[in-house]
Scaffold this motif. Structure first.
Motif, PDB file in Angstrom:
ATOM      1  N   PHE A   5       0.812  -1.198   0.000  1.00 49.30           N
ATOM      2  CA  PHE A   5       0.000   0.000   0.000  1.00 49.30           C
ATOM      3  C   PHE A   5       0.861   1.270   0.000  1.00 49.30           C
ATOM      4  CE2 PHE A   5      -2.918  -3.152   1.854  1.00 49.30           C
ATOM      5  CZ  PHE A   5      -3.946  -3.038   0.951  1.00 49.30           C
ATOM      6  N   GLY A   6       1.976   1.240   0.710  1.00 48.51           N
ATOM      7  CA  GLY A   6       2.868   2.395   0.763  1.00 48.51           C
ATOM      8  C   GLY A   6       3.493   2.733  -0.577  1.00 48.51           C
ATOM      9  N   ASP A   7       3.499   1.776  -1.508  1.00 48.00           N
ATOM     10  CA  ASP A   7       4.065   2.030  -2.831  1.00 48.00           C
ATOM     11  C   ASP A   7       3.310   3.136  -3.553  1.00 48.00           C
ATOM     12  OD1 ASP A   7       5.896   0.020  -2.354  1.00 48.00           O
ATOM     13  OD2 ASP A   7       4.781  -1.497  -3.486  1.00 48.00           O
ATOM     14  N   ARG A  72       4.958   7.161   8.432  1.00 48.03           N
ATOM     15  CA  ARG A  72       5.764   6.108   9.042  1.00 48.03           C
ATOM     16  C   ARG A  72       7.233   6.479   9.164  1.00 48.03           C
ATOM     17  NH1 ARG A  72       4.173   3.837   4.275  1.00 48.03           N
ATOM     18  NH2 ARG A  72       5.765   3.741   2.702  1.00 48.03           N
ATOM     19  N   MET A  73       7.726   7.420   8.346  1.00 49.52           N
ATOM     20  CA  MET A  73       9.133   7.784   8.460  1.00 49.52           C
ATOM     21  C   MET A  73       9.414   8.544   9.758  1.00 49.52           C
ATOM     22  SD  MET A  73       7.380   9.821   6.230  1.00 49.52           S
ATOM     23  CE  MET A  73       7.744   9.935   4.533  1.00 49.52           C
ATOM     24  N   PHE A  74       8.373   8.969  10.466  1.00 43.57           N
ATOM     25  CA  PHE A  74       8.557   9.683  11.718  1.00 43.57           C
ATOM     26  C   PHE A  74       8.396   8.791  12.946  1.00 43.57           C
ATOM     27  CE2 PHE A  74       6.819  13.626   9.410  1.00 43.57           C
ATOM     28  CZ  PHE A  74       8.083  13.931   8.934  1.00 43.57           C
ATOM     29  N   VAL A  75       8.079   7.537  12.772  1.00 41.83           N
ATOM     30  CA  VAL A  75       7.829   6.677  13.919  1.00 41.83           C
ATOM     31  C   VAL A  75       8.938   5.665  14.160  1.00 41.83           C
ATOM     32  CG1 VAL A  75       5.327   6.953  13.791  1.00 41.83           C
ATOM     33  CG2 VAL A  75       6.404   5.077  12.582  1.00 41.83           C
ATOM     34  N   GLY A  76       9.988   5.700  13.379  1.00 39.79           N
ATOM     35  CA  GLY A  76      11.118   4.820  13.611  1.00 39.79           C
ATOM     36  C   GLY A  76      10.872   3.366  13.280  1.00 39.79           C
ATOM     37  N   ALA A  77      10.008   3.081  12.356  1.00 40.32           N
ATOM     38  CA  ALA A  77       9.721   1.694  11.997  1.00 40.32           C
ATOM     39  C   ALA A  77      10.854   1.129  11.146  1.00 40.32           C
ATOM     40  CB  ALA A  77       8.406   1.612  11.228  1.00 40.32           C
ATOM     41  N   SER A  78      11.431   0.037  11.588  1.00 39.24           N
ATOM     42  CA  SER A  78      12.501  -0.580  10.811  1.00 39.24           C
ATOM     43  C   SER A  78      11.950  -1.593   9.815  1.00 39.24           C
ATOM     44  CB  SER A  78      13.507  -1.255  11.742  1.00 39.24           C
ATOM     45  OG  SER A  78      12.865  -2.264  12.497  1.00 39.24           O
ATOM     46  N   LYS A  79      10.742  -2.095  10.067  1.00 37.49           N
ATOM     47  CA  LYS A  79      10.107  -3.054   9.178  1.00 37.49           C
ATOM     48  C   LYS A  79       8.677  -2.592   8.924  1.00 37.49           C
ATOM     49  CE  LYS A  79       8.680  -7.840   8.765  1.00 37.49           C
ATOM     50  NZ  LYS A  79       8.277  -9.013   9.506  1.00 37.49           N
ATOM     51  N   ARG A  80       8.312  -2.524   7.663  1.00 37.47           N
ATOM     52  CA  ARG A  80       6.973  -2.062   7.308  1.00 37.47           C
ATOM     53  C   ARG A  80       5.935  -3.106   7.682  1.00 37.47           C
ATOM     54  NH1 ARG A  80       5.716  -0.279   1.261  1.00 37.47           N
ATOM     55  NH2 ARG A  80       7.768   0.539   1.632  1.00 37.47           N
ATOM     56  N   ASP A  81       4.949  -2.674   8.436  1.00 36.89           N
ATOM     57  CA  ASP A  81       3.839  -3.541   8.807  1.00 36.89           C
ATOM     58  C   ASP A  81       2.603  -2.668   8.964  1.00 36.89           C
ATOM     59  OD1 ASP A  81       2.053  -5.399   9.747  1.00 36.89           O
ATOM     60  OD2 ASP A  81       3.049  -5.662  11.691  1.00 36.89           O
ATOM     61  N   LEU A  82       1.701  -2.761   8.011  1.00 37.65           N
ATOM     62  CA  LEU A  82       0.492  -1.950   8.038  1.00 37.65           C
ATOM     63  C   LEU A  82      -0.664  -2.663   8.722  1.00 37.65           C
ATOM     64  CD1 LEU A  82       0.556  -0.490   4.416  1.00 37.65           C
ATOM     65  CD2 LEU A  82       1.313   0.595   6.525  1.00 37.65           C
ATOM     66  N   SER A  83      -0.420  -3.849   9.245  1.00 40.83           N
ATOM     67  CA  SER A  83      -1.514  -4.609   9.844  1.00 40.83           C
ATOM     68  C   SER A  83      -2.014  -3.924  11.115  1.00 40.83           C
ATOM     69  CB  SER A  83      -1.068  -6.036  10.153  1.00 40.83           C
ATOM     70  OG  SER A  83      -0.074  -6.036  11.155  1.00 40.83           O
ATOM     71  N   VAL A  84      -3.276  -4.163  11.407  1.00 42.84           N
ATOM     72  CA  VAL A  84      -3.902  -3.628  12.613  1.00 42.84           C
ATOM     73  C   VAL A  84      -4.754  -4.714  13.257  1.00 42.84           C
ATOM     74  CG1 VAL A  84      -3.974  -1.230  11.824  1.00 42.84           C
ATOM     75  CG2 VAL A  84      -5.896  -2.742  11.339  1.00 42.84           C
ATOM     76  N   ASP A  85      -4.915  -4.605  14.557  1.00 43.11           N
ATOM     77  CA  ASP A  85      -5.854  -5.460  15.285  1.00 43.11           C
ATOM     78  C   ASP A  85      -7.084  -4.623  15.565  1.00 43.11           C
ATOM     79  OD1 ASP A  85      -4.351  -7.883  15.544  1.00 43.11           O
ATOM     80  OD2 ASP A  85      -3.044  -6.803  16.933  1.00 43.11           O
ATOM     81  N   LYS A  90      -7.359  -9.462  13.051  1.00 43.69           N
ATOM     82  CA  LYS A  90      -6.124  -8.917  12.494  1.00 43.69           C
ATOM     83  C   LYS A  90      -6.330  -8.664  10.999  1.00 43.69           C
ATOM     84  CE  LYS A  90      -1.168  -9.489  12.267  1.00 43.69           C
ATOM     85  NZ  LYS A  90      -0.600  -8.447  13.085  1.00 43.69           N
ATOM     86  N   LEU A  91      -6.121  -7.421  10.596  1.00 45.91           N
ATOM     87  CA  LEU A  91      -6.281  -7.019   9.200  1.00 45.91           C
ATOM     88  C   LEU A  91      -4.924  -6.647   8.615  1.00 45.91           C
ATOM     89  CD1 LEU A  91      -9.393  -4.699   9.701  1.00 45.91           C
ATOM     90  CD2 LEU A  91      -9.376  -7.062   8.891  1.00 45.91           C
ATOM     91  N   ASP A  92      -4.706  -6.946   7.345  1.00 41.66           N
ATOM     92  CA  ASP A  92      -3.435  -6.635   6.691  1.00 41.66           C
ATOM     93  C   ASP A  92      -3.220  -5.138   6.533  1.00 41.66           C
ATOM     94  OD1 ASP A  92      -2.771  -9.314   6.417  1.00 41.66           O
ATOM     95  OD2 ASP A  92      -3.725  -9.466   4.442  1.00 41.66           O
ATOM     96  N   SER A  93      -4.301  -4.387   6.549  1.00 43.70           N
ATOM     97  CA  SER A  93      -4.230  -2.947   6.313  1.00 43.70           C
ATOM     98  C   SER A  93      -5.280  -2.241   7.163  1.00 43.70           C
ATOM     99  CB  SER A  93      -4.504  -2.674   4.830  1.00 43.70           C
ATOM    100  OG  SER A  93      -4.803  -1.320   4.624  1.00 43.70           O
ATOM    101  N   PRO A  94      -5.007  -1.001   7.565  1.00 45.70           N
ATOM    102  CA  PRO A  94      -6.014  -0.260   8.325  1.00 45.70           C
ATOM    103  C   PRO A  94      -7.107   0.316   7.430  1.00 45.70           C
ATOM    104  CG  PRO A  94      -4.078   1.090   8.027  1.00 45.70           C
ATOM    105  CD  PRO A  94      -3.752  -0.273   7.457  1.00 45.70           C
ATOM    106  N   LEU A  95      -7.044   0.043   6.147  1.00 49.95           N
ATOM    107  CA  LEU A  95      -8.026   0.569   5.206  1.00 49.95           C
ATOM    108  C   LEU A  95      -9.066  -0.492   4.897  1.00 49.95           C
ATOM    109  CD1 LEU A  95      -5.523   2.207   2.721  1.00 49.95           C
ATOM    110  CD2 LEU A  95      -6.669   3.289   4.649  1.00 49.95           C
ATOM    111  N   PHE A  96     -10.312  -0.112   4.944  1.00 54.68           N
ATOM    112  CA  PHE A  96     -11.379  -1.027   4.582  1.00 54.68           C
ATOM    113  C   PHE A  96     -12.563  -0.208   4.097  1.00 54.68           C
ATOM    114  CE2 PHE A  96     -11.603  -0.159   9.081  1.00 54.68           C
ATOM    115  CZ  PHE A  96     -12.935   0.112   9.322  1.00 54.68           C
TER     116      PHE A  96
END
Length: 122
Positions: A5-7, A72-85, A90-96
């Protein structure tokens, strides 16, 4: 390789660096103005009027003014993970997508709901 999605965000950003602006507006006022030109006057009046006395529309705007997005570049994420609970799911993305009653009227063929579903599936 599957597309992330970030692409889409990166595509818009890097194209803009090269002087290519998005085909669709990114500012609400411009998006609203273009919608008013694209929709039939009766449909536009219904949608822009909040489908009634605008009470719910005003309440939604007020509620969403309390929220913001943190890139996400401001939160220090080293690995991209857009999933949410969400409520134990558990969803792969916060978009629905959710049902939106008036969306069916907003398509040129009167089937905006089907076009939205096809776009969401893509």
């Amino acid at each position: 390789m599957t597309q992330q999605f970030g692409d889409y965000q990166h595509e818009i950003y890097f194209n803009a660096l090269g002087g290519v602006v998005p085909e669709l507006p990114m500012a609400f006022a411009e998006l609203e103005q273009r919608a008013s030109q694209a929709l039939a006057p009766s449909v536009w009046s219904y949608v822009a009027g909040g489908a009634g006395d605008e009470f719910t529309q005003r309440q939604n705007v007020t509620a969403f003014e309390q929220w913001g997005l943190v890139p996400r570049m401001f939160v220090g994420a080293s690995k991209r993970d857009l999933s949410v609970d969400l409520f134990g799911l558990k969803l792969d993305s916060p978009l629905f997508m959710c049902p939106i009653g008036v969306i069916g009227l907003c398509g040129q063929d009167g089937h905006g709901d089907l076009a939205t579903a096809r776009a969401a599936a893509r």
